[in-house]
Write an enzyme that holds these catalytic residues in place. Structure first.
Site, mmCIF file in Angstrom:
data_model
loop_
_atom_site.group_PDB
_atom_site.id
_atom_site.type_symbol
_atom_site.label_atom_id
_atom_site.label_comp_id
_atom_site.label_asym_id
_atom_site.label_seq_id
_atom_site.Cartn_x
_atom_site.Cartn_y
_atom_site.Cartn_z
ATOM 1 C CG ASP A 174 2.557 -0.334 5.616
ATOM 2 O OD1 ASP A 174 2.917 0.720 5.044
ATOM 3 O OD2 ASP A 174 1.617 -0.364 6.435
HETATM 4 C C1 BGC Z 1 0.802 3.050 6.170
HETATM 5 C C2 BGC Z 1 0.284 2.670 4.800
HETATM 6 C C3 BGC Z 1 0.687 3.703 3.791
HETATM 7 C C4 BGC Z 1 2.198 3.847 3.809
HETATM 8 C C5 BGC Z 1 2.701 4.865 2.847
HETATM 9 C C6 BGC Z 1 2.279 3.351 6.150
HETATM 10 O O1 BGC Z 1 2.708 3.876 7.369
HETATM 11 O O2 BGC Z 1 0.542 2.012 7.084
HETATM 12 O O3 BGC Z 1 -1.109 2.550 4.827
HETATM 13 O O4 BGC Z 1 0.211 3.344 2.531
HETATM 14 O O5 BGC Z 1 2.609 4.225 5.118
HETATM 15 O O6 BGC Z 1 2.328 6.133 3.246
#
Ligand code: BGC
Length: 755
Positions: free
Chosen positions: A233
């Site tokens: 993530d």
């Molecule tokens: C979120 C993810 C997301 C990623 C990219 C993160 O903060 O938890 O779900 O895909 O950011 O935007």
């Protein structure tokens, strides 16, 4: 050579620096390119219900600066459709839009379990149940990947809250992890083979998910045969050496410091270069797999996707209540319908954070209802409240006056955007006071009130639902949600959504209440397996609306449940169910047939019943059909952390089919025969466990028979007391009174590890 096989060959020509550079992004949303070897960069973007491709020149993390794309209903809605074919179609549409935008991997679906209704990101998740999340998640992944775009299943794993999401440790026992929090991921991985999985921010039992070898390698690859890439993530990696060693292949976004550290780690011998090679090979395989996304594609027709978003929203809304069959409304009635509530004019149809989509168009329910009304039906509108939530007596008075002179009042209520989002959790389940007051006042002057809800996480209905004859839970239903609501209210579409999470009576009733969201960096999953209906049903607690519930404008009957056990060994046991489903009402409609299993004779605690299968079936009035389900041994098993495997026990199972977890129409008792479960014995095992063991029992009996003054078998209470003693304690207490020969036979046998 097959494209995927090219990866290792290309990797061989890379320098160490290039390998390390490939293992984190190039910027916020792209992987690194190595032009000298023809390795291209691919684009990864959110997300679960729409393509959030950054507009050219927009700042990387301005979530609301993206190119227009279809905003499909959020996962909270799609989960309530219980319709795998629909999720497949939405996945295909997302994949087509991604391809058109030059996106190679879509960051979704999110299949984390809704552990608490307070999770601010529940709108991005499908269900409180892993069978619903797993089956619908798999369908979405298949749909996306059928277009040549990869899917990233997230957030792996036990990411069930937003509070302290980057630091908190989800402290959860292995059985609960396996049966609840990993099971949905396991199904998606084994049934739909996603090309990527996203490791979550949080820790699991102290170890960050992104550094967790057990999770990312032993379970994901070793047990589930995942052959794709694991990415982090965004910002989840704090130690790139630990993460690449654990099996995380791609750190996102770009991180030059991580790359430098990996180079140093290899140079100084802290990690072997082969560890980097393995991750590079997986990255290159992903780049090869998504090669088609650079081909030109025929443009997407936004109207076709808008129509799909409308169908999806209509399939997902749940008719919670419909007293006196107030709904559907007759579009040709000679009367006035008062449409009340700002949400009717300014719909709330998606959640905030990284999943935010810039919609191609937005339908309001007010416009859709006005357009669909026949020539005699007048539609009036009064906002009733402002989205800011401040009390406004003038707006209230106007709405009450409009409702007083109308035949029916349709009141649009819901959660304002500021109350739920990625990044923080909710603290209560209430609708804003101004909205409840509006409903009370409207109900005082009009007894025909319909409430339409817009919310991502569930709201408590108990305090106000007696003011409404009908309640339609619309969720955050995407850009065409307004038109879908009109379709449902006027009966052009028959409601067929079912709750994929329980609506509790009170927050205090929720099973994680005492442990959510934890403190001092730890959230104990103290309720264990008893999440959602597994808890409410096991303790027989009243709920607002049960899991699986949803009304229709028609009725269905269930009859002739037949069960048959196929096969008799652990691998082969399967139970086939057959039943007859009939549409006994006046209109065409869809029923979600749900199969629940309870293990009556289990040797461990198990929830009273658990969903194991479901099917959405459409029938015309008077039509009937046979619905068939096959349950596997795994569907009947529990996970034993001491045996390290799924365990099927002999005994009776209750298999029920019905329309919700509290509306079981038919139940059969199915006797299952499975090999006896033999647990390894040690000196710390109890006397009772020894006596239940086929090989241990004769050895212990021999020993006890030769022991002077053994009290076992003298009277029942003493025997039970002795049976509960660990064997080593019994031996210590009987020192000197036992015969040496049987004692050494027993201890020798116990020290040889079981095969
Ligand atoms: C979120 C993810 C997301 C990623 C990219 C993160 O903060 O938890 O779900 O895909 O950011 O935007």
């Amino acid at each position: 050579m097959h494209e995927e096989a090219i990866a290792p060959a290309v990797a061989a020509g890379l320098t160490l620096e290039e390998k390390a550079a490939l293992l984190s992004g190039e910027g916020a949303w792209e992987t690194t390119a190595i032009p000298r070897l023809g390795i291209r960069s691919i684009v990864l973007t959110d997300g679960p219900h729409g393509v959030r491709k950054l507009a050219p020149d927009a700042e990387a993390f301005r979530f609301r600066s993206s190119l227009p794309a279809t905003c499909f209903p959020t996962a909270a809605a799609l989960g309530s459709s219980w319709d795998a074919d629909l999720l497949h179609s939405v996945g295909e549409a997302l994949g087509r839009e991604a391809r058109t935008a030059g996106v190679s991997v879509l960051l979704g679906p999110g299949i984390n379990i809704k552990r608490s209704p307070l999770c601010g990101r529940n709108f991005e998740y499908l269900s409180e149940d892993p069978v619903v999340s797993g089956h619908l998640g798999a369908a979405l992944v298949r749909g996306v990947q059928s277009t040549g775009v990869g899917s990233s299943v997230k957030h792996f794993a036990a990411n069930n809250q937003e509070t302290e999401r980057m630091r908190v440790s989800a402290d959860v026992d292995e059985r609960t992890l396996r049966e609840i929090y990993l099971a949905g991921f396991e199904h998606v991985v084994t049934a739909a083979a996603p090309w990527t999985v996203m490791a979550a921010y949080n820790r699991i039992n102290g170890v960050p998910a992104a550094h967790n070898h057990w999770l990312l390698t032993d379970v994901l690859r070793g047990e589930w045969n995942f052959d794709g890439l694991v990415m982090s993530d965004w910002g989840a990696v704090s130690d790139p050496e630990a993460s690449v060693t654990a099996g995380l292949d791609l750190e996102m976004p770009a991180n030059a410091a991580s790359a430098a550290r990996l180079v140093d780690a290899v140079r100084t011998g802290r990690i072997e270069e082969a560890v980097l090679d393995r991750a590079v090979a997986r990255l290159l395989t992903l780049v090869a797999r998504t090669a088609g996304t650079t081909d030109s594609v025929s443009p997407v027709d936004p109207e076709t996707h808008h129509a799909l978003a409308r169908r999806a929203a209509a399939e997902s809304a749940v008719l919670l209540k419909n007293q006196d069959s107030l709904l559907p409304l007759d579009p040709d009635a000679r009367m006035t319908v008062a449409v009340v509530g700002e949400f009717a004019r300014t719909p709330r149809f998606q959640g905030a954070g990284s999943s935010w989509v810039n919609p191609t168009q937005v339908d309001s329910a007010l416009d859709a209802l006005t357009a669909a009304a026949g020539e005699h039906l007048d539609v009036s509108f009064a906002a009733g409240f402002t989205l800011a939530g401040e009390p406004d007596e003038a707006l209230l008075a106007e709405a009450v006056a409009a409702s007083a002179s109308a035949g029916i009042a349709v009141v649009f209520l819901g959660l304002p955007e500021g109350e739920e989002s990625e990044g923080f959790d909710r603290t209560h389940l209430h609708l804003p006071d101004v909205q409840v007051r509006l409903l009370e006042e409207v109900a005082r002057v009009n007894s025909h009130v319909v409430v339409v809800l817009a919310n991502g996480g569930v709201v408590q209905t108990a305090a106000w639902q007696h003011h409404a004859k009908a309640i339609l839970e619309g969720w955050l239903n995407g850009q065409a949600g307004g038109a879908a609501v009109a379709d449902l209210l006027f009966g052009r579409v028959n409601p067929s959504g079912r709750l994929a999470e329980t609506v509790p009576l009170r927050l205090q009733d929720t099973p994680s209440y005492l442990n959510f969201p934890g403190s001092e960096g730890v959230v104990p999953y103290g309720e264990r397996l008893y999440v959602g209906y597994r808890y409410y049903d096991t303790v027989d607690m009243p709920v607002g609306y049960p899991f699986g519930h949803g009304l229709s404008y028609t009725t269905f009957s269930y009859s002739d449940l037949h069960t048959e056990v196929l096969g008799e060994n652990e691998e082969g046991v399967a139970v086939r169910l057959r039943l007859t489903l009939a549409n006994t009402g006046p209109v065409i409609g869809k029923e979600v047939v749900q199969v629940y299993v309870g293990d009556v004779d289990a040797s461990v605690d198990r929830p009273l019943r658990e969903l194991k299968a479901f099917q959405k079936v459409e029938l015309a009035p008077g039509q009937q059909t046979t619905v068939t389900f096959d349950l596997s041994a795994r569907d009947l098993s529990f996970y034993s952390p001491t045996l390290h495997r799924w365990v099927l026990e002999s005994g009776d199972f209750h298999v029920s089919v019905g329309s919700s977890s509290r509306d079981l129409r038919l139940t059969a008792t199915v006797p299952v025969t499975a090999p006896p479960v033999v647990r390894p014995l040690g000196m710390a095992s109890s006397v009772g466990e020894w006596l239940a063991h086929p090989e241990g029992a004769p050895l212990l009996r021999d020993l006890l028979n030769t022991t002077k003054g053994s009290a076992l078998g003298t009277d029942p209470e003493i025997s039970r007391m002795i049976e509960s003693l660990p064997l080593e304690r019994l031996l210590a207490m009987s020192a000197g009174r036992m015969d040496a020969a049987p004692l050494s036979r027993l201890t020798e046998w116990a020290t040889v590890p079981a095969p």
